[in-house]
Design a protein around this motif. Structure first.
Motif, PDB file in Angstrom:
ATOM      1  N   THR A  21     -29.304  32.647  -5.195  1.00  0.00           N
ATOM      2  CA  THR A  21     -28.233  31.874  -6.483  1.00  0.00           C
ATOM      3  C   THR A  21     -27.085  31.894  -6.096  1.00  0.00           C
ATOM      4  O   THR A  21     -26.615  33.103  -5.254  1.00  0.00           O
ATOM      5  CB  THR A  21     -28.890  32.859  -7.763  1.00  0.00           C
ATOM      6  OG1 THR A  21     -28.077  33.877  -7.858  1.00  0.00           O
ATOM      7  CG2 THR A  21     -29.685  32.622  -8.487  1.00  0.00           C
ATOM      8  N   LEU A  22     -26.327  30.729  -6.281  1.00  0.00           N
ATOM      9  CA  LEU A  22     -25.619  30.845  -6.070  1.00  0.00           C
ATOM     10  C   LEU A  22     -24.797  29.953  -6.756  1.00  0.00           C
ATOM     11  O   LEU A  22     -25.241  28.804  -7.471  1.00  0.00           O
ATOM     12  CB  LEU A  22     -25.076  29.663  -4.739  1.00  0.00           C
ATOM     13  CG  LEU A  22     -23.284  29.797  -4.238  1.00  0.00           C
ATOM     14  CD1 LEU A  22     -22.464  30.468  -3.996  1.00  0.00           C
ATOM     15  CD2 LEU A  22     -23.489  28.489  -2.778  1.00  0.00           C
ATOM     16  N   ALA A  23     -24.875  30.021  -8.266  1.00  0.00           N
ATOM     17  CA  ALA A  23     -24.309  29.814  -9.640  1.00  0.00           C
ATOM     18  C   ALA A  23     -22.972  30.638 -10.397  1.00  0.00           C
ATOM     19  O   ALA A  23     -22.749  32.078  -9.861  1.00  0.00           O
ATOM     20  CB  ALA A  23     -25.770  29.959 -10.218  1.00  0.00           C
ATOM     21  N   LEU A  24     -22.502  30.064 -11.166  1.00  0.00           N
ATOM     22  CA  LEU A  24     -21.760  30.925 -12.145  1.00  0.00           C
ATOM     23  C   LEU A  24     -22.663  31.699 -12.695  1.00  0.00           C
ATOM     24  O   LEU A  24     -23.419  31.485 -12.958  1.00  0.00           O
ATOM     25  CB  LEU A  24     -20.297  29.569 -13.084  1.00  0.00           C
ATOM     26  CG  LEU A  24     -20.036  29.113 -11.847  1.00  0.00           C
ATOM     27  CD1 LEU A  24     -19.305  27.708 -13.186  1.00  0.00           C
ATOM     28  CD2 LEU A  24     -18.213  29.481 -11.216  1.00  0.00           C
ATOM     29  N   ILE A  52     -35.475  30.619  -0.409  1.00  0.00           N
ATOM     30  CA  ILE A  52     -34.703  29.118  -1.473  1.00  0.00           C
ATOM     31  C   ILE A  52     -32.956  29.956  -1.761  1.00  0.00           C
ATOM     32  O   ILE A  52     -32.799  31.004  -2.152  1.00  0.00           O
ATOM     33  CB  ILE A  52     -35.513  28.918  -2.170  1.00  0.00           C
ATOM     34  CG1 ILE A  52     -35.051  27.818  -3.294  1.00  0.00           C
ATOM     35  CG2 ILE A  52     -35.872  30.109  -3.316  1.00  0.00           C
ATOM     36  CD1 ILE A  52     -36.251  26.881  -4.270  1.00  0.00           C
ATOM     37  N   ILE A  53     -32.302  28.437  -2.112  1.00  0.00           N
ATOM     38  CA  ILE A  53     -30.824  29.104  -2.733  1.00  0.00           C
ATOM     39  C   ILE A  53     -30.507  27.961  -3.794  1.00  0.00           C
ATOM     40  O   ILE A  53     -30.844  26.705  -4.185  1.00  0.00           O
ATOM     41  CB  ILE A  53     -29.891  29.020  -1.368  1.00  0.00           C
ATOM     42  CG1 ILE A  53     -30.061  29.519  -0.434  1.00  0.00           C
ATOM     43  CG2 ILE A  53     -28.732  29.068  -2.242  1.00  0.00           C
ATOM     44  CD1 ILE A  53     -29.021  29.599   0.753  1.00  0.00           C
ATOM     45  N   PHE A  54     -30.736  28.672  -4.783  1.00  0.00           N
ATOM     46  CA  PHE A  54     -30.456  27.621  -6.095  1.00  0.00           C
ATOM     47  C   PHE A  54     -28.724  27.673  -5.760  1.00  0.00           C
ATOM     48  O   PHE A  54     -28.510  28.649  -6.072  1.00  0.00           O
ATOM     49  CB  PHE A  54     -30.904  28.403  -7.620  1.00  0.00           C
ATOM     50  CG  PHE A  54     -32.166  28.667  -7.712  1.00  0.00           C
ATOM     51  CD1 PHE A  54     -33.326  27.847  -7.954  1.00  0.00           C
ATOM     52  CD2 PHE A  54     -32.987  29.885  -6.350  1.00  0.00           C
ATOM     53  CE1 PHE A  54     -34.732  27.978  -8.227  1.00  0.00           C
ATOM     54  CE2 PHE A  54     -34.685  29.780  -7.661  1.00  0.00           C
ATOM     55  CZ  PHE A  54     -35.033  29.021  -7.559  1.00  0.00           C
ATOM     56  N   VAL A  55     -28.415  26.169  -5.942  1.00  0.00           N
ATOM     57  CA  VAL A  55     -26.759  25.909  -5.892  1.00  0.00           C
ATOM     58  C   VAL A  55     -26.878  25.241  -6.936  1.00  0.00           C
ATOM     59  O   VAL A  55     -26.817  24.109  -7.124  1.00  0.00           O
ATOM     60  CB  VAL A  55     -26.815  25.079  -4.350  1.00  0.00           C
ATOM     61  CG1 VAL A  55     -25.027  24.784  -4.470  1.00  0.00           C
ATOM     62  CG2 VAL A  55     -26.911  26.208  -3.400  1.00  0.00           C
ATOM     63  N   GLU A  56     -25.893  25.782  -8.272  1.00  0.00           N
ATOM     64  CA  GLU A  56     -24.906  25.443  -9.603  1.00  0.00           C
ATOM     65  C   GLU A  56     -24.052  24.162  -8.742  1.00  0.00           C
ATOM     66  O   GLU A  56     -23.167  24.112  -7.388  1.00  0.00           O
ATOM     67  CB  GLU A  56     -24.596  26.139 -10.294  1.00  0.00           C
ATOM     68  CG  GLU A  56     -24.433  25.900 -11.165  1.00  0.00           C
ATOM     69  CD  GLU A  56     -24.687  26.755 -12.849  1.00  0.00           C
ATOM     70  OE1 GLU A  56     -24.447  26.355 -13.623  1.00  0.00           O
ATOM     71  OE2 GLU A  56     -23.956  27.528 -12.173  1.00  0.00           O
ATOM     72  N   ALA A  57     -23.487  22.817  -9.908  1.00  0.00           N
ATOM     73  CA  ALA A  57     -23.287  22.276  -9.309  1.00  0.00           C
ATOM     74  C   ALA A  57     -21.786  22.645  -8.595  1.00  0.00           C
ATOM     75  O   ALA A  57     -21.139  21.976  -7.218  1.00  0.00           O
ATOM     76  CB  ALA A  57     -23.101  21.157 -10.485  1.00  0.00           C
ATOM     77  N   VAL A 103     -31.399  24.510  -1.694  1.00  0.00           N
ATOM     78  CA  VAL A 103     -31.592  24.039   0.186  1.00  0.00           C
ATOM     79  C   VAL A 103     -32.691  25.359   0.009  1.00  0.00           C
ATOM     80  O   VAL A 103     -32.938  26.469  -0.027  1.00  0.00           O
ATOM     81  CB  VAL A 103     -30.711  25.427   1.136  1.00  0.00           C
ATOM     82  CG1 VAL A 103     -30.521  24.871   2.577  1.00  0.00           C
ATOM     83  CG2 VAL A 103     -29.325  24.498   0.983  1.00  0.00           C
ATOM     84  N   LYS A 104     -33.748  24.929   0.840  1.00  0.00           N
ATOM     85  CA  LYS A 104     -35.275  25.094   1.010  1.00  0.00           C
ATOM     86  C   LYS A 104     -35.251  25.453   2.599  1.00  0.00           C
ATOM     87  O   LYS A 104     -34.731  25.111   3.591  1.00  0.00           O
ATOM     88  CB  LYS A 104     -36.183  24.187   1.310  1.00  0.00           C
ATOM     89  CG  LYS A 104     -36.252  23.836  -0.445  1.00  0.00           C
ATOM     90  CD  LYS A 104     -37.608  22.873  -0.408  1.00  0.00           C
ATOM     91  CE  LYS A 104     -37.953  22.912  -2.484  1.00  0.00           C
ATOM     92  NZ  LYS A 104     -38.703  22.415  -2.189  1.00  0.00           N
ATOM     93  N   SER A 105     -36.085  26.883   3.119  1.00  0.00           N
ATOM     94  CA  SER A 105     -36.572  27.105   4.325  1.00  0.00           C
ATOM     95  C   SER A 105     -35.636  27.807   4.624  1.00  0.00           C
ATOM     96  O   SER A 105     -34.876  27.638   6.086  1.00  0.00           O
ATOM     97  CB  SER A 105     -36.887  26.434   4.518  1.00  0.00           C
ATOM     98  OG  SER A 105     -38.582  26.185   4.166  1.00  0.00           O
ATOM     99  N   CYS A 106     -34.926  28.869   3.707  1.00  0.00           N
ATOM    100  CA  CYS A 106     -33.082  29.257   5.544  1.00  0.00           C
ATOM    101  C   CYS A 106     -33.562  29.698   5.895  1.00  0.00           C
ATOM    102  O   CYS A 106     -32.514  29.867   7.269  1.00  0.00           O
ATOM    103  CB  CYS A 106     -32.254  29.239   4.193  1.00  0.00           C
ATOM    104  SG  CYS A 106     -31.456  28.230   2.803  1.00  0.00           S
ATOM    105  N   ALA A 107     -34.394  31.130   5.896  1.00  0.00           N
ATOM    106  CA  ALA A 107     -34.572  32.243   7.128  1.00  0.00           C
ATOM    107  C   ALA A 107     -35.563  31.310   7.998  1.00  0.00           C
ATOM    108  O   ALA A 107     -36.147  30.406   8.086  1.00  0.00           O
ATOM    109  CB  ALA A 107     -35.479  33.267   6.684  1.00  0.00           C
TER     110      ALA A 107
END
Length: 163
Positions: free
Chosen positions: A69-72, A114-119, A151-155
């Protein structure tokens, strides 16, 4: 002697279950990037966390997978934290203060699926990853407020390069 103080296995998912059982209507208040104040409660957070876990499992993510996760620090991140952990996956919280090269190293080293990225962090991801790795999506219908760039399939066996 077997004690009776704690007759359950402690894990992250049990924390939100406890909060739901003891304090179901206790408010969880978040200030969004827009300045809006969002109010929910532990009952709703628990339900939505379970829904997220179920949606991720249906999408093929499983126990032991590393989901980032990349979120607030908002109710959205709280739901992701408990949903990911609740399904037995590893919730890898990324630090948005890192230099892009450091972030790429950490993401590759952790083998995030997977990475969940907030706006607010979308530009950072766009500058960090090749466009082919970035797709805008929402998890499932009913999660409209969880529309993130994912962002899918980062690894990969190759490290991702910073543009």
């Amino acid at each position: 002697m077997i004690g009776d103080m704690q007759n359950w296995t402690p894990n992250v998912a049990s924390i939100i279950e406890h909060a739901r059982n003891i304090y179901p209507k206790q408010e969880v208040i978040s200030r969004m990037v827009s300045g809006e104040v969002h109010r929910t409660n532990y009952d709703e957070v628990c339900i939505r966390s379970r829904k997220l876990a179920s949606a991720l499992e249906k999408d093929g993510y499983k126990k032991g997978d590393v989901l980032a996760t990349l979120a607030l620090n908002t109710y959205r991140h709280l739901e992701m934290y408990y949903g990911i952990s609740g399904m037995g996956a590893i919730c890898h919280t990324l630090n948005f203060r890192l230099h892009p090269e450091q972030a790429v190293y950490i993401i590759n080293h952790a083998e995030d699926k997977i990475i969940f990225v907030e706006a607010p962090f979308v530009p950072m991801m766009e500058a960090t990853f090749p466009p082919s790795k970035i797709s805008e999506s929402s998890i499932k219908p009913g999660f409209s407020h969880l529309t993130f760039v994912i962002v899918k399939s980062c690894a990969t066996s190759q490290s991702l390069l910073v543009k």
